[in-house]
Design an enzyme around this catalytic site. Structure first.
Site, short mmCIF file in Angstrom:
data_model
loop_
_atom_site.label_atom_id
_atom_site.label_comp_id
_atom_site.label_asym_id
_atom_site.label_seq_id
_atom_site.Cartn_x
_atom_site.Cartn_y
_atom_site.Cartn_z
N GLY A 1 -18.26 -8.57 44.06
CA GLY A 1 -17.42 -9.76 44.23
C GLY A 1 -18.16 -10.96 44.78
N GLU B 1 -22.40 -3.86 44.62
CA GLU B 1 -22.15 -3.91 43.17
C GLU B 1 -21.90 -5.32 42.65
OE1 GLU B 1 -18.59 -1.42 43.40
OE2 GLU B 1 -19.78 0.27 42.73
N PRO B 2 -22.89 -6.19 42.70
CA PRO B 2 -22.67 -7.53 42.15
C PRO B 2 -22.59 -7.49 40.62
CG PRO B 2 -24.95 -7.28 42.83
CD PRO B 2 -24.25 -6.01 43.22
N GLY B 3 -21.64 -8.19 40.07
CA GLY B 3 -21.55 -8.33 38.61
C GLY B 3 -21.85 -9.77 38.27
N ARG C 1 -11.34 -17.49 30.53
CA ARG C 1 -11.23 -17.63 31.99
C ARG C 1 -10.43 -18.84 32.47
NH1 ARG C 1 -15.25 -18.06 34.91
NH2 ARG C 1 -14.47 -16.72 36.56
N TYR D 1 -7.63 -17.44 34.72
CA TYR D 1 -7.90 -17.52 36.16
C TYR D 1 -7.94 -18.96 36.68
CZ TYR D 1 -9.98 -12.92 35.07
OH TYR D 1 -10.22 -11.65 34.63
N CYS E 1 -5.26 -22.02 18.40
CA CYS E 1 -3.89 -22.49 18.25
C CYS E 1 -3.02 -22.07 19.42
CB CYS E 1 -3.32 -22.00 16.92
SG CYS E 1 -4.25 -22.72 15.57
N TYR F 1 -18.24 -12.58 32.42
CA TYR F 1 -16.82 -12.43 32.05
C TYR F 1 -16.37 -13.38 30.95
CZ TYR F 1 -16.73 -9.54 36.22
OH TYR F 1 -17.00 -8.58 37.15
#
Ligand SMILES: *Cc1c(COP(=O)(O)O)cnc(C)c1O
Length: 444
Positions: free
Chosen positions: A257, A299-301, A339, A343, A370, A399
């Site tokens: 995160g 756990e960095p993504g 995104r 988000y 559309c 992402y």
């Protein structure tokens, strides 16, 4: 040649510069030339940035806590070249599906360094993972606990596992990316005793080897305090489980995160800031509870891949509504980047063919799909955009592509890798044939 606006440097790959012709360059490649050669929309990944970020995270944690591992959360972006790079840089990998595991395996990723997450893993996925010799499976719920014990028993193996706990810490991020509070589908809650029950059951199952605990708060987390709070809660819980049930905390993970800077003037903590907050608070909590040091996994993504990736689009139609808004459309949008609608994500746009242009107008950049909600940038401050301009959206490496779709039968964009002035295709643009590949016709 004047330099790029320094306020943009932290959102672009570290190799970003302006060419003598006044174009944006990434990894020594002129972004306008890349757009011409490979077409747009195009995703460009910068190898130097990727490697430097992997090293920065490894170094930040290893220098403060010897028994530490950095595990890349592959759902942020996964391709075989990237999997190989991550392995080479000494990181592990988080997967969340049989599909991600299959891609990692096909790249020869060392499976002992792979962790399997997910809130509803199937028997088939668990079987594939155990059979392949995956490093850790992180148990999310009681259904999975029983299923995995059966699957491992059936294969004659004892599977190393962690239990995922939700520590009820709010990381103050978007509600759709908050995962460690009480009201979440992920993990076992401490309140109400489910996490304790999970530890008891996991210790009792003969085909599971419970090595420790895991939590993941959500993302992106721009604050350090949620990690400190989570460590306090988790280590206190581990100590109670030790006293009551004999749990030995050999491994511990506070998840990922970690945030990246996406907008001008809104910096994120550095890998060192995160490492210091995580390690110092972990050590303090262990000392307070009288526990020895477990190995630490983070756990960095997005923090590994976001800044390395830049999306390039070509500007097309323009619609001016005097006194209301000016819309400019580009040739991609929600099918390659969901995104913003999902988000409310924002980006700092740069016009790749005129990055130094200081004229400004307020423009809303729309995608080509559309849906009225297909807006990439709302009321952005950009130079006047004309058809043919190349709009770059930095911090697009995480992402975007993994969430891409074929909405409106759009073709998912290609991905190129840049380094030292060379560009290599990592993924080709989908073709019309790809659109009918899985479609059955005529019916039999
Ligand atoms: C998604 C996820 C991560 C990575 O999140 P980022 O924001 O990309 O760092 C880490 N751990 C778990 C369990 C996840 O589900």
């Amino acid at each position: 040649m004047p330099d790029l606006d320094p306020a943009l440097a932290p959102v672009l790959p570290r190799t970003a510069e302006v060419t003598p012709e006044g174009h944006l360059a990434l990894g020594g490649c002129d972004a306008v030339d890349l757009a011409k050669e490979f077409g747009t929309p195009l995703y460009v990944f910068d190898e130097e940035e990727l490697r430097a970020t992997c090293r920065a995270y490894r170094e930040a944690f290893a220098s403060r806590y010897e028994q530490s591992a950095v595990v890349y959360a592959a759902k942020a972006y996964l391709g075989r070249w990237l999997a190989a790079l991550v392995a080479e840089e000494g990181l592990g990998m988080d997967v969340v599906s049989g599909g991600e595991l299959a891609v990692a395996r096909s790249a020869g990723f060392p499976l002992e360094r792979v962790l399997f997450h997910g809130s509803n893993k199937s028997a088939q996925e668990l079987r594939e993972a155990v059979d392949a010799g995956i490093g850790r499976i992180v148990i999310d719920n009681f259904h999975e606990l029983g299923l995995l014990d059966d699957v491992a028993g059936g294969l004659g193996k004892r599977q190393p596992v962690l239990v995922r706990v939700s520590p009820n810490v709010d990381p103050h991020t978007h509600v759709k990316t908050t995962t460690g509070v009480l009201d979440t589908k992920f993990g076992f809650a401490i309140e109400g005793g489910q996490a304790e029950e999970a530890v008891v059951q996991a210790l009792a199952r003969s085909n599971l080897e419970l090595l420790g605990l895991h939590c993941h708060l959500g993302s992106p987390i721009f604050e350090l305090d949620p990690y400190r709070q989570a460590n306090d809660v988790m280590i206190a819980f581990a100590a109670r489980m030790g006293e009551r049930h004999g749990l030995e905390l050999r491994e511990y993970s506070p998840g990922g995160g970690f945030a990246v800077q996406v907008l001008r003037g809104e910096p994120a903590p550095s890998p060192g800031d995160y490492a210091e907050a995580v390690v110092d608070s972990l050590r303090a909590a262990l000392a307070r509870e009288g526990l020895g040091e477990p190995s630490l996994t983070v756990e960095p993504g997005r923090a590994i891949v976001a800044r390395a990736g830049v999306a390039l689009y070509t500007v097309g139609a323009r619609k001016e509504l005097p006194g209301v808004r000016t819309y400019v459309s580009v040739d991609g949008g929600m099918a390659d980047n969901i995104r913003p609608p999902m988000y409310d994500s924002q980006y700092a746009g740069i016009v790749a063919n005129k990055p130094l242009d200081e004229r400004r107008e307020t423009i809303t950049v729309a995608g080509k799909y559309c849906e009225s909600g297909d807006i990439l940038l709302k009321d952005a401050d950009l130079p006047p955009l004309e058809p043919g301009d190349i709009l770059a959206l930095p911090a697009s490496g995480a992402y975007n592509l993994p969430m891409a779709s074929n909405y409106n039968a759009g073709l998912r964009p290609p991905v190129v890798l840049v380094r030292d002035g060379e560009a290599k295709l990592m993924r080709h643009r989908e073709t019309y044939e790809d659109l009918t590949r899985a479609d059955v016709w005529p019916l039999e």
